[in-house]
Motif scaffolding. Structure first.
Motif, PDB file in Angstrom:
ATOM      1  N   LYS A   1       0.833  -1.197   0.000  1.00 41.17           N
ATOM      2  CA  LYS A   1       0.000   0.000   0.000  1.00 41.17           C
ATOM      3  C   LYS A   1       0.870   1.252   0.000  1.00 41.17           C
ATOM      4  O   LYS A   1       0.597   2.222  -0.723  1.00 41.17           O
ATOM      5  N   ALA A   2       1.944   1.240   0.791  1.00 43.05           N
ATOM      6  CA  ALA A   2       2.858   2.390   0.818  1.00 43.05           C
ATOM      7  C   ALA A   2       3.478   2.617  -0.552  1.00 43.05           C
ATOM      8  O   ALA A   2       3.651   3.760  -0.999  1.00 43.05           O
ATOM      9  N   ALA A   3       3.798   1.520  -1.271  1.00 38.15           N
ATOM     10  CA  ALA A   3       4.365   1.650  -2.608  1.00 38.15           C
ATOM     11  C   ALA A   3       3.346   2.248  -3.579  1.00 38.15           C
ATOM     12  O   ALA A   3       3.682   3.105  -4.400  1.00 38.15           O
ATOM     13  N   PHE A   4       2.088   1.810  -3.493  1.00 39.51           N
ATOM     14  CA  PHE A   4       1.053   2.359  -4.361  1.00 39.51           C
ATOM     15  C   PHE A   4       0.803   3.833  -4.066  1.00 39.51           C
ATOM     16  O   PHE A   4       0.576   4.637  -4.979  1.00 39.51           O
ATOM     17  N   VAL A   5       0.823   4.206  -2.793  1.00 38.63           N
ATOM     18  CA  VAL A   5       0.638   5.617  -2.433  1.00 38.63           C
ATOM     19  C   VAL A   5       1.764   6.459  -3.024  1.00 38.63           C
ATOM     20  O   VAL A   5       1.537   7.545  -3.593  1.00 38.63           O
TER      21      VAL A   5
ATOM     22  N   ALA B   1       3.555   5.706  -5.647  1.00 39.10           N
ATOM     23  CA  ALA B   1       3.375   5.726  -7.097  1.00 39.10           C
ATOM     24  C   ALA B   1       2.275   6.699  -7.494  1.00 39.10           C
ATOM     25  O   ALA B   1       2.395   7.435  -8.482  1.00 39.10           O
ATOM     26  N   GLY B   2       1.190   6.703  -6.708  1.00 39.73           N
ATOM     27  CA  GLY B   2       0.076   7.584  -7.020  1.00 39.73           C
ATOM     28  C   GLY B   2       0.457   9.041  -7.021  1.00 39.73           C
ATOM     29  O   GLY B   2      -0.022   9.827  -7.852  1.00 39.73           O
ATOM     30  N   GLU B   3       1.323   9.438  -6.110  1.00 43.78           N
ATOM     31  CA  GLU B   3       1.765  10.826  -6.036  1.00 43.78           C
ATOM     32  C   GLU B   3       2.574  11.214  -7.267  1.00 43.78           C
ATOM     33  O   GLU B   3       2.588  12.379  -7.670  1.00 43.78           O
ATOM     34  N   LYS B   4       3.233  10.254  -7.884  1.00 44.19           N
ATOM     35  CA  LYS B   4       4.093  10.547  -9.030  1.00 44.19           C
ATOM     36  C   LYS B   4       3.351  10.509 -10.361  1.00 44.19           C
ATOM     37  O   LYS B   4       3.647  11.298 -11.268  1.00 44.19           O
ATOM     38  N   ILE B   5       2.399   9.590 -10.498  1.00 50.71           N
ATOM     39  CA  ILE B   5       1.793   9.403 -11.824  1.00 50.71           C
ATOM     40  C   ILE B   5       0.295   9.676 -11.846  1.00 50.71           C
ATOM     41  O   ILE B   5      -0.347   9.456 -12.875  1.00 50.71           O
ATOM     42  N   GLY B   6      -0.276  10.155 -10.752  1.00 51.84           N
ATOM     43  CA  GLY B   6      -1.674  10.585 -10.797  1.00 51.84           C
ATOM     44  C   GLY B   6      -2.695   9.533 -10.445  1.00 51.84           C
ATOM     45  O   GLY B   6      -3.728   9.422 -11.119  1.00 51.84           O
ATOM     46  N   LEU B   7      -2.434   8.743  -9.381  1.00 55.47           N
ATOM     47  CA  LEU B   7      -3.384   7.756  -8.908  1.00 55.47           C
ATOM     48  C   LEU B   7      -3.880   8.117  -7.517  1.00 55.47           C
ATOM     49  O   LEU B   7      -3.119   8.635  -6.688  1.00 55.47           O
TER      50      LEU B   7
ATOM     51  N   THR C   1      -7.003   4.082  -2.283  1.00 52.71           N
ATOM     52  CA  THR C   1      -7.906   3.809  -1.163  1.00 52.71           C
ATOM     53  C   THR C   1      -7.820   2.314  -0.853  1.00 52.71           C
ATOM     54  O   THR C   1      -7.028   1.585  -1.458  1.00 52.71           O
ATOM     55  N   GLU C   2      -8.632   1.860   0.085  1.00 48.67           N
ATOM     56  CA  GLU C   2      -8.658   0.431   0.367  1.00 48.67           C
ATOM     57  C   GLU C   2     -10.090  -0.049   0.552  1.00 48.67           C
ATOM     58  O   GLU C   2     -10.996   0.736   0.842  1.00 48.67           O
ATOM     59  N   GLU C   3     -10.274  -1.335   0.363  1.00 47.68           N
ATOM     60  CA  GLU C   3     -11.593  -1.956   0.433  1.00 47.68           C
ATOM     61  C   GLU C   3     -11.495  -3.236   1.248  1.00 47.68           C
ATOM     62  O   GLU C   3     -10.582  -4.045   1.042  1.00 47.68           O
TER      63      GLU C   3
ATOM     64  N   LEU D   1      -8.229  -4.846   0.250  1.00 45.11           N
ATOM     65  CA  LEU D   1      -7.712  -4.664  -1.101  1.00 45.11           C
ATOM     66  C   LEU D   1      -7.180  -3.252  -1.267  1.00 45.11           C
ATOM     67  O   LEU D   1      -7.745  -2.293  -0.732  1.00 45.11           O
ATOM     68  N   ILE D   2      -6.088  -3.123  -1.997  1.00 45.60           N
ATOM     69  CA  ILE D   2      -5.561  -1.814  -2.372  1.00 45.60           C
ATOM     70  C   ILE D   2      -6.274  -1.401  -3.661  1.00 45.60           C
ATOM     71  O   ILE D   2      -6.261  -2.128  -4.656  1.00 45.60           O
ATOM     72  N   VAL D   3      -6.901  -0.239  -3.634  1.00 47.81           N
ATOM     73  CA  VAL D   3      -7.659   0.250  -4.790  1.00 47.81           C
ATOM     74  C   VAL D   3      -6.948   1.482  -5.351  1.00 47.81           C
ATOM     75  O   VAL D   3      -6.846   2.509  -4.675  1.00 47.81           O
ATOM     76  N   ALA D   4      -6.448   1.369  -6.583  1.00 50.76           N
ATOM     77  CA  ALA D   4      -5.761   2.483  -7.256  1.00 50.76           C
ATOM     78  C   ALA D   4      -6.671   2.990  -8.368  1.00 50.76           C
ATOM     79  O   ALA D   4      -7.054   2.229  -9.265  1.00 50.76           O
ATOM     80  N   THR D   5      -7.015   4.297  -8.325  1.00 47.89           N
ATOM     81  CA  THR D   5      -7.953   4.886  -9.274  1.00 47.89           C
ATOM     82  C   THR D   5      -7.341   6.120  -9.919  1.00 47.89           C
ATOM     83  O   THR D   5      -6.728   6.944  -9.228  1.00 47.89           O
TER      84      THR D   5
END
Length: 508
Positions: A194-198, A200-206, A209-211, A225-229
């Motif tokens: 989740k930390a990796a997705f967060v 990544a999101g800051e860099k490429i626009g994601l 959240t989680e479910e 679940l890690i939810v990337a939107t």
């Protein structure tokens, strides 16, 4: 020389009475009988019938004559006429929608599979090609780690980047890759992932959240679940994941088109019903603005566009491209072009032997295709915007052009007035005059020639106007310096005036 047929003054056909008179004169001179003297006789009726047939032939010849010219031809004859000049009627086109399709990773959506709207009347749409709901083209993705062996430390690798077909030149889209190691428990793996997705999101626009699900992890806790939107509804991303990263669900933006032709506009969120069952597809939704279709152009529309697009048939490449953009690209209402034919970069930054086309409106891909097809071989299209297209050889090409930038014109208007004669609603009148002024993209604003005279003419009681202004970007973040005279407008700028950008004071 004949008085009938194709004459210097145009086409003149014989009328029925003229044909009958000629036949009567002919028979009078050859057999001594004038049918017109006995109009009820059998002979006169026969002559009249022949005259009527000749008159119909003249009508057909006249019709053929006028079908040779775009201004008077109809139907397929009009199409044939305009093709001589490389011009074609716009064919009918279906409205295109991008639908958020949710389902299992790897779900194939076959061409022609149907969905429909909840509107009345309902509208059916079909998949415009074979497409796939995939981690390689996702707007939203739901993932979780998998522990293959709880007795061993597990390593995970994720790679994410954004798929972009068009946008601003120079925009850096960073790919993000992260290897996660030292995870002996599900909770540790989940937190690290989740930390990796967060990050990544800051860099490429994601947005991350989680479910919570109904499953249990190795400690008995509910699996999350890690939810990337994507932050924008039309975003597309690519994910490369190791096999121990489980993809639970994917939402991909896929292309659909209406079954019917024409401009069929449906409200956002109304295309939600699946007609053709597809294994793995669970839901669809339209969250992105559609691309309108059209019916085939009528003869009148073709003639008007043909007359307005004379430059398409000219030899100048820039004029031809701009005329084609205005004529053929839906939504394009402005196009201008510039070229650098020298061996050095010019003052506007254009590379040697390049062209720059500045446009407003129109789909990026359609604009790029028109520029690519209209430019000469070996000439580079240059600009601050880009789009990828596929050429006639099936090769993917990178085409640059420039988009008009809306810029706010800030104005200070100081009035010297006769108060007894000044309109009570002078402020509203001035705002209306200025905000509706026709300001042309790429053209300097001469306040003393356009804006000031318009106010003096439209508002009573004003004796003198002192006006200063400056041009800013739409955000208005930069404070400019007010100046008199002419406001310089860049080649890629569209000046606009808003109520908020007008400051009016009355001098005592």
């Amino acid at each position: 020389m004949s008085e009938y047929g194709a004459l210097p003054t145009g086409f003149r056909r014989k009328r029925l009475d003229e044909i009958f008179s000629e036949l009567c004169e002919y028979f009078k001179g050859t057999i001594g009988v004038d049918p017109s003297e006995h109009p009820q006789s059998f002979f006169a009726v026969i002559v009249q019938s022949f005259a009527d047939q000749q008159e119909q032939l003249w009508e057909e010849v006249e019709n053929v004559y006028y079908q040779l010219y775009p201004g008077s031809a109809d139907g397929v004859n009009l199409d044939n006429d305009i093709q001589i000049s490389g011009f074609m009627r716009k064919a009918r086109k279906r409205s295109r929608y991008v639908l958020a399709c949710t389902g299992d990773d790897g779900t194939l959506i076959p061409y022609g599979s149907l969905v429909k709207s909840t509107t009345q009347p309902e509208r059916q749409l079909q998949a415009s090609a074979n497409q796939e709901i995939s981690r390689e083209n996702f707007w939203r993705i739901k993932v979780r780690p998998v522990l293959t062996d709880v007795s061993k430390v597990t390593e995970y690798t994720i790679t994410l980047h954004q798929n972009i077909d068009s946008g601003s030149v120079g925009t850096v889209v960073q790919a993000y890759t992260k290897t996660i190691s030292g995870c002996a428990t599900y909770a540790a793996a989940y937190d690290a992932m989740k930390a990796a997705f967060v990050e990544a999101g800051e860099k490429i626009g994601l947005t991350i959240t989680e479910e919570i699900t109904d499953d249990m992890d190795d400690t008995g806790a509910l699996v999350k679940l890690i939810v990337a939107t994507g932050t924008k509804e039309d975003d597309s991303f690519y994910a490369e994941l190791t096999s121990n990263v489980q993809v639970e669900q994917v939402t991909s933006n896929l292309s659909y088109e209406t079954v019917e032709y024409g401009d069929i506009s449906l409200p956002l969120g109304t295309i939600t019903q699946i007609v053709t069952g597809v294994n793995g597809l669970t839901s669809v939704n339209n969250a992105v603005k559609y691309s309108p279709g059209r019916l085939a152009e009528s003869d009148a529309e073709v003639r008007l566009r043909y007359a307005q697009s004379v430059a398409i048939r000219g030899s100048n490449t820039i004029d031809r491209i701009c005329a084609s953009l205005l004529a053929d690209v839906d939504g394009c209402d402005y196009a201008s072009g510039y070229e650098n034919y020298t061996d050095k970069e010019d003052a506007e930054g254009r590379p040697p032997h390049s062209i720059e086309i500045v446009v407003r409106g129109g789909d990026d891909t359609e604009v790029a295709e028109t520029i690519w097809n209209g430019k000469a071989p070996g000439i580079r299209p240059y600009g601050s915007h880009y789009a990828y297209i596929t050429d006639s050889e099936g090769v993917r090409q990178y085409v640059q052009f420039s988009r008009i930038e809306n810029c706010v014109l800030h104005l200070k208007v100081v009035l010297e007035v006769t108060k007894s004669e000044l309109d009570n609603n002078y402020l509203e009148k001035i705002q209306s005059i200025l905000t509706t002024a026709e300001l042309t993209a790429g053209s300097n604003v001469k306040m003393q020639e356009t804006l000031i005279p318009a106010i003096l003419k439209g508002v009573n009681g004003i004796n003198y106007i002192d006006m200063t202004g400056y041009l800013d970007d739409t955000g208005g973040k930069t404070v400019g310096v007010y100046k008199h005279g002419t406001i310089v407008v860049g080649l890629r700028q569209q000046p606009t005036i808003t109520n908020d950008s007008i400051e009016v004071t009355v001098s005592e």
